[in-house]
Design a protein around this motif. Structure first.
Motif, PDB file in Angstrom:
ATOM      1  N   LYS A   2       0.882  -1.356   0.083  1.00 47.79           N
ATOM      2  CA  LYS A   2      -0.037   0.071  -0.005  1.00 47.79           C
ATOM      3  C   LYS A   2       1.052   1.351  -0.096  1.00 47.79           C
ATOM      4  N   LYS A   3       0.433   2.353  -0.658  1.00 46.80           N
ATOM      5  CA  LYS A   3       1.263   3.255  -0.990  1.00 46.80           C
ATOM      6  C   LYS A   3       0.687   4.244   0.150  1.00 46.80           C
ATOM      7  N   HIS A   4       1.444   5.116   0.802  1.00 47.84           N
ATOM      8  CA  HIS A   4       1.246   6.068   1.870  1.00 47.84           C
ATOM      9  C   HIS A   4       1.990   7.277   1.362  1.00 47.84           C
TER      10      HIS A   4
END
Ligand code: THU
Length: 160
Positions: A2-4
């Motif tokens: 997941k990209k944050h």
């Protein structure tokens, strides 16, 4: 995976005179404090002024040492003095400014990592953000709304 993203919201003022009266006075205290920095080795003079919830202003400046690591940055001199003299009083804003004998500091001086860590301790303790105002010796003034904004993913007592 997941990209944050971490997005920092900050404010840039064109100059000292664009600040509100309280912030301008605080930065002027930091400028005054800068004059008493003891920086014979780096020739880089830093002043810091801490505004407290009781309206007191505590100042600090860098104090160097012939044994280089024994010196201390302006921010830590100021924040530790605030902690020592006014324990439990909220810290509202820290203003920081720097000048040099070697060149004109036109960019706001970024607090070092150790100072960010030292200052964020007090923000975590009081559970209220500490504003940070940065200025070189002239030019733009940058306002950050909290220490957490300039030290994301910080270490804290919650890990201990
Ligand atoms: N310095 C500070 O006072 N604050 C900072 O955040 C960065 C560096 C001082 C330490 C030393 O006396 C001189 O600037 C050069 O590093």
């Amino acid at each position: 995976m997941k990209k944050h993203q971490i997005i920092i919201d900050y404010h840039v003022y064109p100059d000292l005179d664009s600040l509100n009266t309280e912030d301008k006075l605080l930065m002027k205290s930091a400028i005054e404090a800068r004059r008493n920095a003891y920086a014979p080795y780096s020739n880089f003079y830093v002043g810091a002024a801490v505004l407290l919830g009781n309206a007191e202003v505590v100042i600090g400046n860098n104090q160097e040492n012939a044994s280089y690591p024994s010196g201390l940055c302006a921010e830590r001199v100021a924040i530790f003095q605030a902690g020592a003299r006014y324990p439990g009083i909220e810290i509202k804003t820290v203003a920081i400014t720097a000048t040099s004998k070697n060149y004109v500091v036109k960019e706001p001086a970024a607090p070092c990592g150790n100072c960010r860590q030292s200052m964020i301790e007090y923000e975590q303790k009081q559970q209220q953000p500490i504003r940070v105002l940065l200025m070189g010796e002239e030019g733009q003034v940058v306002l950050f709304h909290s220490l957490a904004d300039i030290l994301p993913l910080a270490f804290s007592s919650s890990f201990l």
